[in-house]
Design a protein around this motif. Structure first.
Motif, short mmCIF file in Angstrom:
data_model
loop_
_atom_site.label_atom_id
_atom_site.label_comp_id
_atom_site.label_asym_id
_atom_site.label_seq_id
_atom_site.Cartn_x
_atom_site.Cartn_y
_atom_site.Cartn_z
N PHE A 1 -1.42 3.54 -6.40
CA PHE A 1 -0.88 2.63 -5.39
C PHE A 1 -1.42 1.23 -5.61
O PHE A 1 -2.56 1.05 -6.04
CB PHE A 1 -1.26 3.09 -3.98
N ASP B 1 0.81 -1.22 0.00
CA ASP B 1 0.00 0.00 0.00
C ASP B 1 0.84 1.27 0.00
O ASP B 1 0.31 2.36 -0.10
CB ASP B 1 -0.98 0.01 1.17
N ASP B 2 2.17 1.14 0.10
CA ASP B 2 3.06 2.30 0.06
C ASP B 2 3.87 2.37 -1.23
O ASP B 2 4.78 3.19 -1.34
CB ASP B 2 4.04 2.27 1.24
#
Length: 87
Positions: free
Chosen positions: A67, A14-15
């Motif tokens: 993302f 998610d980053d």
């Protein structure tokens, strides 16, 4: 992901911000980014985002930024879009 881990970092999906190019297609009511210049190909990402005129972009080469989202067995990886533009 593997290379990031081997370098001593802990990657979190998610980053990870991706900038990708491909063609927007629609299959079974789902909008997908189709990348044909990767192996094994074509690579598909399910794309999600707000305020996008999806139908106007179908069949068009685009660049997207987003993302990693979720992935379920048998379903393309989801990409949470920040922006999309025609090429």
């Amino acid at each position: 992901m593997k290379a990031i881990g081997e370098a001593g970092y802990q990657a979190r999906r998610d980053d990870i911000l991706l900038t990708l190019t491909g063609t927007l297609v629609r299959e079974n009511g789902v909008y997908l980014l189709q990348m044909s210049d990767v192996k094994p190909g074509p690579q598909l990402f399910s794309v999600q985002g707000d305020s996008v005129s999806w139908e106007a972009l179908v069949g068009t080469p685009v660049e997207v930024e987003g993302f990693y989202g979720t992935q379920k067995a048998g379903v393309p990886m989801t990409l949470r879009l920040l922006k999309i533009q025609k090429l």
